[in-house]
Design a protein around this motif. Structure first.
Motif, PDB file in Angstrom:
ATOM      1  N   THR A 103       0.785  -1.239   0.000  1.00 16.64           N
ATOM      2  CA  THR A 103       0.000   0.000   0.000  1.00 16.64           C
ATOM      3  C   THR A 103       0.824   1.300   0.000  1.00 16.64           C
ATOM      4  O   THR A 103       0.572   2.175  -0.831  1.00 16.64           O
ATOM      5  CB  THR A 103      -0.999  -0.017   1.172  1.00 16.64           C
ATOM      6  N   THR A 124      -4.417  -4.511  -0.281  1.00 12.84           N
ATOM      7  CA  THR A 124      -5.569  -5.114   0.374  1.00 12.84           C
ATOM      8  C   THR A 124      -6.869  -4.358   0.096  1.00 12.84           C
ATOM      9  O   THR A 124      -7.866  -4.932  -0.315  1.00 12.84           O
ATOM     10  CB  THR A 124      -5.346  -5.187   1.897  1.00 12.84           C
ATOM     11  N   ASP A 147      -5.066  -8.265  -2.701  1.00 16.06           N
ATOM     12  CA  ASP A 147      -4.712  -9.538  -2.056  1.00 16.06           C
ATOM     13  C   ASP A 147      -5.627  -9.815  -0.861  1.00 16.06           C
ATOM     14  O   ASP A 147      -5.265 -10.583   0.030  1.00 16.06           O
ATOM     15  CB  ASP A 147      -3.257  -9.513  -1.583  1.00 16.06           C
ATOM     16  N   GLN A 268       0.784 -15.950  -3.164  1.00 17.28           N
ATOM     17  CA  GLN A 268       1.411 -14.640  -3.346  1.00 17.28           C
ATOM     18  C   GLN A 268       2.053 -14.496  -4.726  1.00 17.28           C
ATOM     19  O   GLN A 268       1.965 -13.449  -5.361  1.00 17.28           O
ATOM     20  CB  GLN A 268       2.450 -14.390  -2.240  1.00 17.28           C
TER      21      GLN A 268
HETATM   22  N1  TRP Z   1      -1.452  -6.209   1.180  1.00 18.71           N
HETATM   23  C1  TRP Z   1      -0.250  -5.571   1.653  1.00 18.71           C
HETATM   24  C2  TRP Z   1      -0.424  -4.070   1.491  1.00 18.71           C
HETATM   25  O1  TRP Z   1      -1.356  -3.639   0.865  1.00 18.71           O
HETATM   26  C3  TRP Z   1       0.944  -6.075   0.922  1.00 18.71           C
HETATM   27  C4  TRP Z   1       1.099  -7.546   1.075  1.00 18.71           C
HETATM   28  C5  TRP Z   1       0.839  -8.465   0.110  1.00 18.71           C
HETATM   29  C6  TRP Z   1       1.501  -8.255   2.246  1.00 18.71           C
HETATM   30  N2  TRP Z   1       1.078  -9.719   0.601  1.00 18.71           N
HETATM   31  C7  TRP Z   1       1.466  -9.631   1.883  1.00 18.71           C
HETATM   32  C8  TRP Z   1       1.863  -7.898   3.541  1.00 18.71           C
HETATM   33  C9  TRP Z   1       1.802 -10.615   2.827  1.00 18.71           C
HETATM   34  C10 TRP Z   1       2.199  -8.890   4.451  1.00 18.71           C
HETATM   35  C11 TRP Z   1       2.160 -10.238   4.090  1.00 18.71           C
HETATM   36  O2  TRP Z   1       0.385  -3.320   1.979  1.00 18.71           O
END
Ligand code: TRP
Length: 331
Positions: A103, A124, A147, A268
């Motif tokens: 983000t 997210t 995600d 991922q």
């Molecule tokens: N979703 C997180 C963000 O928007 C980034 C991210 C993707 C993440 N996969 C992850 C963070 C796994 C921790 C673990 O910042």
């Protein structure tokens, strides 16, 4: 005879034309190689897997690094001022597209330009982070891949593995938008399912050990959302939790590999592949403003058998079989 001369003349003209076509410099016939700036917040296994997936996704759609696409990859080492200067660098070099992994990176890119396409690499909550007008119709130069974890299935899995659980702990970084958004959703879900949830927040990795120490003496299991800080320091959390035999259930597969017990997770790497493909479509002319955010819906069962043994927890057969058939088993 006259006819033959005529034919020869046509042939000469034709060959001459072909020669001129052939000898034109490349730059006049081929488009210059596009540049894609990739800005990654910091290194941890999930973000590294997403980065790799992006390169793969671009290649699947015909963009091969150092052949017909130039990648400028920058890692901000979790530093806000780095995010700013690196974003400005992409704008200066007139990148054709910019990808933000996590983000804060995406926000820095979106702040740096309102016309270069920005592709979200595993963000997210794009709407909550003020990156798009709506997930269906992003509206500006920003779109991409979310995600968002399947929280409900994850909670169900925890309950299945821990049927006697009294209190579930959740730990997250208060300044991490992605983790905070998930905390709120997860807390609402626990309330609905009558699960007692106790929240613990950290400001940085510096206080992770201390907060984890306190947490493991008060809870029966720990849930970790997609939190960039905790993801970069899983070993600290896991060793503290192992000492008290408290299992850690993270939101993602890469954190199970790093010592979590189990999860139902979005792959991922695959998130990265989708991000790369969407970037390719945009390089080919697709408009971000009306390209909806892509959500990956399919969770994969991921388990860590070494951790199960260490914790003395017997995983249900159905969980093990599901992980063996359609997911991942770490040993
Ligand atoms: N979703 C997180 C963000 O928007 C980034 C991210 C993707 C993440 N996969 C992850 C963070 C796994 C921790 C673990 O910042």
């Amino acid at each position: 005879m006259k006819r033959l001369y005529g034919l020869i003349a046509i042939l000469v003209v034709f060959l001459g034309f072909a020669f001129v076509q052939e000898s034109r410099p490349d730059s006049a016939t081929k488009k210059p190689v596009p540049t894609v700036g990739i800005l990654q917040l910091l290194s941890h296994p999930a973000l590294d897997a997403i980065h790799k997936g992006i390169i793969h996704g671009l290649a699947e759609e015909g963009y091969h690094v150092n052949k017909n696409v130039k990648i400028d990859f920058q890692n901000a080492q979790n530093d806000q001022s780095n995010l700013k200067t690196m974003s400005a660098r992409f704008v200066d070099e007139k990148a054709d597209a910019m990808i933000g992994i996590a983000t804060p990176s995406a926000q820095a890119l979106a702040n740096a330009s309102s016309n270069i396409p920005v592709v979200l690499g595993a963000i997210t909550d794009p709407k909550g982070a003020d990156l798009v007008h709506s997930n269906e119709h992003p509206g500006n130069n920003v779109t991409g891949v979310s995600d968002q974890a399947p929280l409900k299935s994850q909670l169900k899995l925890i309950q299945k593995i821990m049927p006697k659980m009294q209190t579930l702990g959740i730990i997250y970084t208060s300044s991490d938008d992605s983790a905070t958004a998930q905390y709120h959703q997860f807390a609402a879900l626990c309330k609905q399912e009558h699960v007692r949830l106790k929240a613990y927040t950290i400001a940085s990795t510096n206080d992770l050990n201390q907060v984890a120490q306190q947490m493991v003496s008060q809870v029966d299991a720990i849930y970790v959302p997609t939190d960039n800080t905790v993801a970069s320091a899983m070993q600290t959390l896991v060793s503290t939790a192992n000492a008290k035999k408290v299992p850690v259930f993270p939101a993602v597969d890469t954190m199970v590999k790093a010592g979590g017990l189990a999860t139902l997770s979005i792959n991922q790497y695959k998130l990265g592949v989708e991000t790369g493909k969407m970037t390719a479509a945009i390089l080919k002319g697709k408009n971000p403003a009306d390209t909806p955010i892509h959500f990956e819906r399919q969770g994969e069962m991921t388990i860590n058998l070494t951790q199960a043994k260490k914790l003395g927890i017997t995983l249900p057969d159905s969980v093990i079989q599901e992980a063996q058939k359609h997911g991942e088993v770490f040993k």
